[in-house]
Design a protein around this motif. Structure first.
Motif, PDB file in Angstrom:
ATOM      1  N   GLY A 205      24.676  39.589  34.525  1.00  0.00           N
ATOM      2  CA  GLY A 205      25.012  38.878  35.744  1.00  0.00           C
ATOM      3  C   GLY A 205      24.480  39.607  36.956  1.00  0.00           C
ATOM      4  O   GLY A 205      24.249  40.823  36.920  1.00  0.00           O
ATOM      5  N   ALA A 206      24.282  38.871  38.025  1.00  0.00           N
ATOM      6  CA  ALA A 206      23.765  39.461  39.262  1.00  0.00           C
ATOM      7  C   ALA A 206      24.686  39.117  40.419  1.00  0.00           C
ATOM      8  O   ALA A 206      25.294  38.033  40.451  1.00  0.00           O
ATOM      9  CB  ALA A 206      22.358  38.943  39.546  1.00  0.00           C
ATOM     10  N   MET A 207      24.798  40.034  41.368  1.00  0.00           N
ATOM     11  CA  MET A 207      25.648  39.820  42.541  1.00  0.00           C
ATOM     12  C   MET A 207      25.200  40.751  43.657  1.00  0.00           C
ATOM     13  O   MET A 207      24.484  41.742  43.435  1.00  0.00           O
ATOM     14  CB  MET A 207      27.103  40.103  42.187  1.00  0.00           C
ATOM     15  CG  MET A 207      27.400  41.565  41.891  1.00  0.00           C
ATOM     16  SD  MET A 207      29.109  41.818  41.398  1.00  0.00           S
ATOM     17  CE  MET A 207      28.878  42.547  39.783  1.00  0.00           C
ATOM     18  N   ARG A 208      25.621  40.452  44.857  1.00  0.00           N
ATOM     19  CA  ARG A 208      25.509  41.411  45.947  1.00  0.00           C
ATOM     20  C   ARG A 208      26.582  42.476  45.730  1.00  0.00           C
ATOM     21  O   ARG A 208      27.656  42.201  45.193  1.00  0.00           O
ATOM     22  CB  ARG A 208      25.695  40.726  47.295  1.00  0.00           C
ATOM     23  CG  ARG A 208      24.748  39.561  47.554  1.00  0.00           C
ATOM     24  CD  ARG A 208      23.291  40.011  47.542  1.00  0.00           C
ATOM     25  NE  ARG A 208      22.993  40.854  48.690  1.00  0.00           N
ATOM     26  CZ  ARG A 208      21.805  41.428  48.913  1.00  0.00           C
ATOM     27  NH1 ARG A 208      20.816  41.260  48.030  1.00  0.00           N
ATOM     28  NH2 ARG A 208      21.602  42.183  49.966  1.00  0.00           N
ATOM     29  N   THR A 209      26.304  43.686  46.143  1.00  0.00           N
ATOM     30  CA  THR A 209      27.222  44.793  45.844  1.00  0.00           C
ATOM     31  C   THR A 209      28.619  44.558  46.420  1.00  0.00           C
ATOM     32  O   THR A 209      29.621  44.963  45.824  1.00  0.00           O
ATOM     33  CB  THR A 209      26.662  46.120  46.379  1.00  0.00           C
ATOM     34  OG1 THR A 209      26.379  45.978  47.788  1.00  0.00           O
ATOM     35  CG2 THR A 209      25.379  46.508  45.652  1.00  0.00           C
ATOM     36  N   GLU A 210      28.699  43.861  47.544  1.00  0.00           N
ATOM     37  CA  GLU A 210      30.003  43.658  48.161  1.00  0.00           C
ATOM     38  C   GLU A 210      30.842  42.606  47.443  1.00  0.00           C
ATOM     39  O   GLU A 210      32.033  42.427  47.747  1.00  0.00           O
ATOM     40  CB  GLU A 210      29.836  43.255  49.636  1.00  0.00           C
ATOM     41  CG  GLU A 210      29.115  41.943  49.865  1.00  0.00           C
ATOM     42  CD  GLU A 210      27.611  42.098  50.040  1.00  0.00           C
ATOM     43  OE1 GLU A 210      26.985  41.171  50.589  1.00  0.00           O
ATOM     44  OE2 GLU A 210      27.064  43.146  49.623  1.00  0.00           O
ATOM     45  N   ASP A 211      30.254  41.911  46.485  1.00  0.00           N
ATOM     46  CA  ASP A 211      30.974  40.851  45.778  1.00  0.00           C
ATOM     47  C   ASP A 211      31.691  41.330  44.521  1.00  0.00           C
ATOM     48  O   ASP A 211      32.263  40.520  43.780  1.00  0.00           O
ATOM     49  CB  ASP A 211      30.009  39.720  45.394  1.00  0.00           C
ATOM     50  CG  ASP A 211      29.524  38.947  46.607  1.00  0.00           C
ATOM     51  OD1 ASP A 211      30.230  38.945  47.626  1.00  0.00           O
ATOM     52  OD2 ASP A 211      28.424  38.359  46.536  1.00  0.00           O
ATOM     53  N   LEU A 212      31.682  42.629  44.256  1.00  0.00           N
ATOM     54  CA  LEU A 212      32.313  43.174  43.057  1.00  0.00           C
ATOM     55  C   LEU A 212      33.817  42.866  43.044  1.00  0.00           C
ATOM     56  O   LEU A 212      34.513  43.048  44.040  1.00  0.00           O
ATOM     57  CB  LEU A 212      32.102  44.692  42.993  1.00  0.00           C
ATOM     58  CG  LEU A 212      32.809  45.446  41.864  1.00  0.00           C
ATOM     59  CD1 LEU A 212      32.237  45.035  40.513  1.00  0.00           C
ATOM     60  CD2 LEU A 212      32.677  46.949  42.066  1.00  0.00           C
ATOM     61  N   HIS A 213      34.310  42.379  41.909  1.00  0.00           N
ATOM     62  CA  HIS A 213      35.737  42.144  41.705  1.00  0.00           C
ATOM     63  C   HIS A 213      36.193  42.888  40.453  1.00  0.00           C
ATOM     64  O   HIS A 213      35.429  43.043  39.495  1.00  0.00           O
ATOM     65  CB  HIS A 213      36.034  40.649  41.542  1.00  0.00           C
ATOM     66  CG  HIS A 213      36.007  39.897  42.833  1.00  0.00           C
ATOM     67  ND1 HIS A 213      34.830  39.606  43.493  1.00  0.00           N
ATOM     68  CD2 HIS A 213      37.014  39.387  43.598  1.00  0.00           C
ATOM     69  CE1 HIS A 213      35.104  38.941  44.603  1.00  0.00           C
ATOM     70  NE2 HIS A 213      36.414  38.788  44.689  1.00  0.00           N
ATOM     71  N   LEU A 214      37.457  43.338  40.476  1.00  0.00           N
ATOM     72  CA  LEU A 214      38.002  44.087  39.347  1.00  0.00           C
ATOM     73  C   LEU A 214      39.279  43.423  38.846  1.00  0.00           C
ATOM     74  O   LEU A 214      39.864  42.568  39.517  1.00  0.00           O
ATOM     75  CB  LEU A 214      38.284  45.539  39.757  1.00  0.00           C
ATOM     76  CG  LEU A 214      37.066  46.342  40.239  1.00  0.00           C
ATOM     77  CD1 LEU A 214      37.499  47.725  40.717  1.00  0.00           C
ATOM     78  CD2 LEU A 214      36.007  46.444  39.173  1.00  0.00           C
ATOM     79  N   ALA A 215      39.718  43.840  37.656  1.00  0.00           N
ATOM     80  CA  ALA A 215      40.886  43.230  37.009  1.00  0.00           C
ATOM     81  C   ALA A 215      42.132  44.056  37.299  1.00  0.00           C
ATOM     82  O   ALA A 215      42.398  45.054  36.629  1.00  0.00           O
ATOM     83  CB  ALA A 215      40.651  43.128  35.507  1.00  0.00           C
ATOM     84  N   PHE A 216      42.874  43.654  38.342  1.00  0.00           N
ATOM     85  CA  PHE A 216      44.155  44.307  38.609  1.00  0.00           C
ATOM     86  C   PHE A 216      45.029  43.350  39.414  1.00  0.00           C
ATOM     87  O   PHE A 216      44.537  42.485  40.146  1.00  0.00           O
ATOM     88  CB  PHE A 216      43.976  45.619  39.363  1.00  0.00           C
ATOM     89  CG  PHE A 216      43.367  45.455  40.740  1.00  0.00           C
ATOM     90  CD1 PHE A 216      44.172  45.292  41.862  1.00  0.00           C
ATOM     91  CD2 PHE A 216      41.989  45.454  40.912  1.00  0.00           C
ATOM     92  CE1 PHE A 216      43.616  45.135  43.112  1.00  0.00           C
ATOM     93  CE2 PHE A 216      41.425  45.298  42.164  1.00  0.00           C
ATOM     94  CZ  PHE A 216      42.244  45.135  43.275  1.00  0.00           C
ATOM     95  N   ALA A 217      46.333  43.523  39.257  1.00  0.00           N
ATOM     96  CA  ALA A 217      47.298  42.701  39.984  1.00  0.00           C
ATOM     97  C   ALA A 217      48.041  43.596  40.965  1.00  0.00           C
ATOM     98  O   ALA A 217      48.859  44.415  40.552  1.00  0.00           O
ATOM     99  CB  ALA A 217      48.267  42.046  39.014  1.00  0.00           C
ATOM    100  N   SER A 218      47.721  43.456  42.242  1.00  0.00           N
ATOM    101  CA  SER A 218      48.393  44.265  43.252  1.00  0.00           C
ATOM    102  C   SER A 218      48.914  43.366  44.361  1.00  0.00           C
ATOM    103  O   SER A 218      48.499  42.214  44.503  1.00  0.00           O
ATOM    104  CB  SER A 218      47.427  45.308  43.829  1.00  0.00           C
ATOM    105  OG  SER A 218      46.384  44.668  44.548  1.00  0.00           O
ATOM    106  N   GLY A 219      49.824  43.915  45.155  1.00  0.00           N
ATOM    107  CA  GLY A 219      50.368  43.168  46.282  1.00  0.00           C
ATOM    108  C   GLY A 219      51.587  42.358  45.906  1.00  0.00           C
ATOM    109  O   GLY A 219      51.465  41.241  45.399  1.00  0.00           O
ATOM    110  N   THR A 220      52.767  42.928  46.132  1.00  0.00           N
ATOM    111  CA  THR A 220      53.997  42.230  45.791  1.00  0.00           C
ATOM    112  C   THR A 220      54.033  40.851  46.445  1.00  0.00           C
ATOM    113  O   THR A 220      53.754  40.711  47.639  1.00  0.00           O
ATOM    114  CB  THR A 220      55.215  43.048  46.244  1.00  0.00           C
ATOM    115  OG1 THR A 220      55.196  44.316  45.585  1.00  0.00           O
ATOM    116  CG2 THR A 220      56.514  42.319  45.915  1.00  0.00           C
TER     117      THR A 220
END
Length: 758
Positions: A205-220
Motif C-alpha cells: 500500500g502507498a500513502m503520504r507519511t502523515e496519513d499513517l494510522h495505528l491500531a489502538f483505542a484511546s480517549g475515554t
C-alpha cells in the motif's frame, strides 16, 4: 433450537462465577490444561462461554505466536537504530511502513492462508488476499498491488490438480475484482507440500507519511464503530479448532464451513470508504477484522489503548439468526473493520459510510477502566483484562533439537550423481530443465491475474521483481520480490534463510531499485517437533543476521506452524519479501534480451554448487549435500553496482541467476525478451557453468559501445564480470552445444502447465 433466553442465562459472568465446576470444552478448542487453568486464575473464576471462545482463538498459535515469540525477539535484538530510522511502523503493527522519499510511505506485509486453501481452495485463497489487503488498509494506506507466493505438491499429483486451479482462481478472482495488479510471487511444486499447500499472500500500500494510522483505542468516551459486512456463521474456526456447534446446545442450524467466504466487491467499496474516512480525519484508531474476528479487534484495540472498552453485542449487524455471543465474537466473516471515533465525529463518519453504502454501527466506547466488558441482552458475558487476551498469552520455549537425520541429509552429497558431459547430453538436460514444472513458464497462472490494472505497473511476472509507480509526478516507484528455495533451507536452515533473503534482495536489485525493507512468512511444521523448532530457530537467526549485515530492517511478517500431513512436515519455507525504491521507474531495467547486438555479461562468480539444486531435483529426484555458500557482502556489492548502472542508463536488460543456474537464465532471457543469443561459457566444467546455483550472480546486457564502462564499474565495485557473447537472431547458441531455436525453447517452456492443468 436453543432459545436466546437459555443461552443468555448460561453465558453470563454472574452465572460463571456461580457455577465454577461447570464443564467446558476447552480441549476441543485447542487449549491445554495449564492454559485453561491460567485463564481461570486471571479471571478468578471459570470463563463464560464467550470468554472461552475469545481466549481459545486469541491464544491459538495463529494469533498468539506462543511458540515463536521467544525466537522472533531476535529480529528486534539485531535491528540497529539506523535500520529503525527507515520505519514508521514495524513488528507488532498490522503491517510494516517505511518512508521512500518525497513525503511518500509504503506499507507491505505477507501472510499465510494455507490450511483454509487446502480445505476450500477458491475461498481459502480469495480470503487470504482479502485479509492481507485489510491489514494494509488498517495502516491508512491505499492498497496498490498484491503478490502470491504459492507452493503445491507434485505437479502431476491428483491432489495438486484439485487444489491449484481453485487457488489460482481465488487469488485472481478476488484481486482482479478489487482492481489490484498482481505483480509477483512464485509457484513451486514439491512432494513435501502434498496434502499441505502453502498459499501466502502479499499486499503493498502507498500513502503520504502523515496519513499513517495505528491500531489502538484511546480517549475515554470515544466510540467503537463496526463497519463493512454483516457478521455471519461463516469462518468460525478459521484460525483455531473452534466450531460453531461447540458452544451451547445443538441449534439445528446447518453448520457453515470454517473457511471464510469473501466478497471482493464489498471490500472494494470498503477500501474507498476507509480512504475517505482517513482523509477527513475521522479515525482515531482502526483495526481490521481477520483471524479471530471481533475477539481480536476489540481485545487488541483495547490492549493497545490507554483505557478499557465496553461493547454491546446486541447491536452487531448479523446475517444469521440466533447467533450466540461466542459465535459473534469468533466469526471471521470478511470485509469488516473496527474504528475508534471521537463522539463529535460520529455523524460525519456515518455520513461517509452512507455515501459509500457501507453498513456502520456504533457497538461500544472507550472507557476509563482497564477491562474489556461485553454485554449481550443486558447482561455481561465478557469481563476480562484485554491485554491477557491480546498480548499476554502463553509463551512456550519448545524443545529445540537438531535431528541426527540432518547429518544423513548433508552426507548425501550430489557429487556422486552422474553428470552430463557430451554436448548432446547437456543440450537434452537444458531442454528438460526448461520444461520442468518448477522452471517452466508461469503464464498459465499469471495470465489469470490482472497485472496492469490501475496503469502504474511498470514490471510484473515474468520479471524478476514487480515494479510499480507510486508518484505519477516524479516517477518514484518501488520494486517487490518474494523468494525461498525450501530445499536449501532443508539442507541448512540458517544459510537457506539467508539465501532466500539474498535472492529476493537480488531480484529487487536487478530492476535497478535499492532494497529497503523486508517482510516474511515463516511456514514450518509442528512446533511440538524439536527438529522443526531447530529449523525455525536457525531460519529466524539466519534471516535476522542477514538483514543486519545488509542494513535493511524486518518490518513484520507472519508465522504459520503445523504445516504437515500426519507426522511428515513440509519442507521448511521461510518466504522472504524484499521491497526496494527506485527514484524514477523510467530507468528501471527490464528482464530479458531486449535488443539485437547487445553484449551479454555475467556478473558474479560461479562455483561447483549443486546441493539442493533444481538439476539434482529434476533429473535425479535428489535432495542432499550442502546449499550454495552465502556471501551477503558480494550480494550488497552487486546490488550497488546494478543500482548505479541502472541510474546511468547503462543496462538494457537483466536477469538474476537462481533455480536452474545459467542455463535457465539464458533460456528465460531469450524467451522473455524475444531475442536469441550466441554465448561462450566461462572457463569451467560446462556442466558446472550451466547448472550450478551459486548465489550473487546476474546476467545483464549492455550496448557494446558501453561494455567497457560496465566492466570498469564492476571492477571498481569488486564484482567479477565475464563477457559471454552477443544477443540477436532466432537461436540460442552455447559453446559446443547444438543450438536451440527459440520456437523449440518456447514449446518446451510454455507447454508444461497447460498440459497439466488444461
Amino acid at each position: 433450537m436453543t432459545s436466546a433466553a437459555t443461552v443468555h442465562q448460561a453465558d453470563t459472568v454472574d452465572n460463571a462465577a456461580a457455577t465454577p465446576d461447570h464443564p467446558q470444552p476447552y480441549r476441543e478448542l485447542g487449549l491445554k490444561d495449564d492454559e485453561y487453568s491460567r485463564i481461570r486464575e486471571i479471571l478468578g473464576r471459570r470463563p463464560t462461554d464467550a470468554e472461552l471462545a475469545m481466549y481459545s482463538v486469541m491464544w491459538s498459535e495463529h494469533c498468539s505466536y506462543k511458540s515463536s515469540k521467544v525466537h522472533l525477539a531476535y529480529f528486534s535484538e539485531t535491528t540497529t537504530d539506523a535500520m529503525r530510522e527507515r520505519m514508521l511502523a514495524g513488528i507488532g503493527e498490522n503491517a510494516g511502513v517505511v518512508e521512500i522519499g518525497d513525503g511518500w510511505a509504503v506499507t507491505f506485509k505477507v501472510e499465510s492462508h494455507n490450511h483454509p486453501s487446502y480445505v476450500e481452495p477458491y475461498q481459502g485463497a480469495a480470503t487470504g488476499v482479502g485479509g492481507i489487503v485489510r491489514d494494509i488498509m488498517a495502516m491508512g494506506a491505499r492498497p496498490v498491488a498484491v503478490a502470491d507466493p504459492l507452493r503445491f505438491g507434485p505437479a502431476d499429483a491428483p491432489d495438486t490438480r484439485r487444489v491449484l486451479p481453485g487457488v489460482v482462481a481465488g487469488v485472481g478472482g478476488y484481486g482482479n475484482s478489487l482492481g489490484l495488479p498482481n505483480i509477483g510471487g512464485e509457484v513451486v511444486f514439491d512432494a513435501g507440500y502434498l496434502g499441505n499447500p502453502l498459499v501466502n499472500a502479499l499486499c503493498v500500500g502507498a500513502m503520504r507519511t502523515e496519513d499513517l494510522h495505528l491500531a489502538f483505542a484511546s480517549g475515554t468516551g470515544n466510540k467503537i464503530i463496526l463497519f463493512g459486512a454483516r457478521t455471519g456463521l461463516d469462518g468460525i474456526g478459521g484460525v483455531s479448532v473452534l466450531a460453531s456447534e461447540t458452544f451451547g446446545e445443538e441449534t439445528g442450524r446447518k453448520k457453515l464451513p470454517s473457511v471464510q467466504v469473501g466478497d471482493p466487491f464489498t471490500e472494494k467499496v470498503l477500501i474507498e470508504c476507509c480512504l475517505d474516512l482517513f482523509h477527513a480525519g475521522l479515525v482515531v484508531g482502526i483495526q481490521d477484522l481477520g483471524g479471530a474476528g471481533l475477539s481480536c479487534a476489540t481485545s487488541e484495540l483495547a490492549s493497545a489503548g490507554d483505557g478499557g472498552m465496553h461493547v454491546d453485542l446486541d447491536v452487531v449487524p448479523l446475517r444469521a439468526s440466533g447467533m450466540t455471543p461466542a459465535e459473534i465474537l469468533s466469526s471471521e466473516s470478511q470485509e469488516r473493520m473496527c474504528a475508534v471515533v471521537r463522539p463529535q465525529d460520529v455523524e460525519a463518519f456515518m455520513a461517509v459510510c452512507r455515501r459509500w453504502d457501507v453498513l456502520a454501527t456504533v457497538i461500544g466506547e472507550v472507557t476509563d477502566g482497564d477491562r474489556l466488558v461485553i454485554d449481550w441482552h443486558g447482561e455481561t458475558v465478557v469481563d476480562v483484562p484485554p491485554r491477557t487476551v491480546a498480548h499476554d498469552g502463553p509463551v512456550y520455549r519448545r524443545p529445540v533439537l537438531r535431528s541426527e537425520s540432518q547429518d544423513d541429509l548433508i552426507a548425501d552429497s550430489p557429487d556422486l550423481l552422474p553428470r552430463p558431459a557430451a554436448p548432446s547430453e547437456l543440450r537434452a538436460e537444458i531442454l528438460r530443465m526448461a520444461a520442468s514444472p518448477n522452471l517452466c513458464s508461469r503464464a498459465w497462472v499469471t495470465d489469470q491475474y490482472d497485472r496492469y490494472v490501475r496503469g502504474n505497473t511498470v514490471g510484473a511476472q515474468p520479471a524478476d521483481a514487480g515494479v510499480l509507480r507510486i508518484d505519477e509526478r516524479t516517477g518514484r516507484g518501488i520494486a517487490v520480490a518474494t523468494d525461498c528455495n525450501s530445499r536449501f533451507v532443508a539442507l541448512d536452515p540458517y544459510a537457506g534463510a539467508q539465501l532466500a533473503l539474498a535472492e529476493a534482495y537480488r531480484n529487487v536489485a536487478t530492476s535497478g531499485a535499492v532494497p529497503l525493507a523486508v517482510t516474511n512468512c515463516l511456514n514450518f511444521g509442528s512446533p511440538e517437533d524439536p527438529h522443526v523448532m531447530w529449523q525455525f530457530q536457525q531460519a529466524v537467526r539466519g534471516l535476522a543476521d542477514g538483514c543486519a549485515q545488509l542494513g535493511i530492517p524486518v518490518t513484520g511478517g507472519n508465522v504459520s506452524f503445523y504445516n504437515q500431513t500426519g507426522v511428515r512436515a513440509i519442507l521448511p519455507t521461510p518466504v522472504v519479501g524484499v521491497l526496494g525504491v527506485i527514484d524514477d521507474v523510467a530507468r528501471r531495467v527490464p528482464s530479458g534480451f531486449r535488443r539485437d547486438g547487445d553484449t551479454v555479461v555475467l556478473l558474479g562468480e560461479t562455483y561447483d554448487e549443486i546441493g539442493g539444486s533444481e538439476w539434482a531435483n529434476v533429473v535425479h529426484g535428489h535432495l542432499g549435500g550442502r546449499p550454495p555458500v552465502v556471501d551477503l557482502a558480494a550480494e550488497e556489492r552487486l546490488a550497488e553496482l546494478l543500482a548505479a548502472a541502472a541510474a546511468d542508463g547503462l543496462l538494457s536488460g537483466s536477469h538474476d541467476l537462481s533455480d536452474g543456474g545459467l542455463a535457465q537464465a539464458l533460456v528465460e532471457s531469450c524467451l522473455v525478451g524475444g531475442r536469441g543469443a550466441t554465448v561462450e561459457l566461462p572457463a569451467l566444467d560446462p556442466f558446472v557453468a550451466l547448472f550450478s546455483e551459486s548465489a550473487a550472480r546476474v546476467l545483464v546486457t549492455v550496448d557494446p559501445d558501453r561494455a567497457d564502462d560496465l566492466l570498469g564499474m564492476a571492477a571498481e565495485a569488486g564484482v567479477p564480470a565475464h563477457v559471454l557473447g552477443t544477443t540477436g537472431g532466432d537461436d540460442l547458441t552455447i559453446t559446443d552445444i547444438p543450438g536451440f531455436s527459440l520456437d523449440e525453447l518456447h514449446t518446451a517452456w510454455e507447454g508444461t502447465l497447460p498440459a497439466l492443468f488444461g
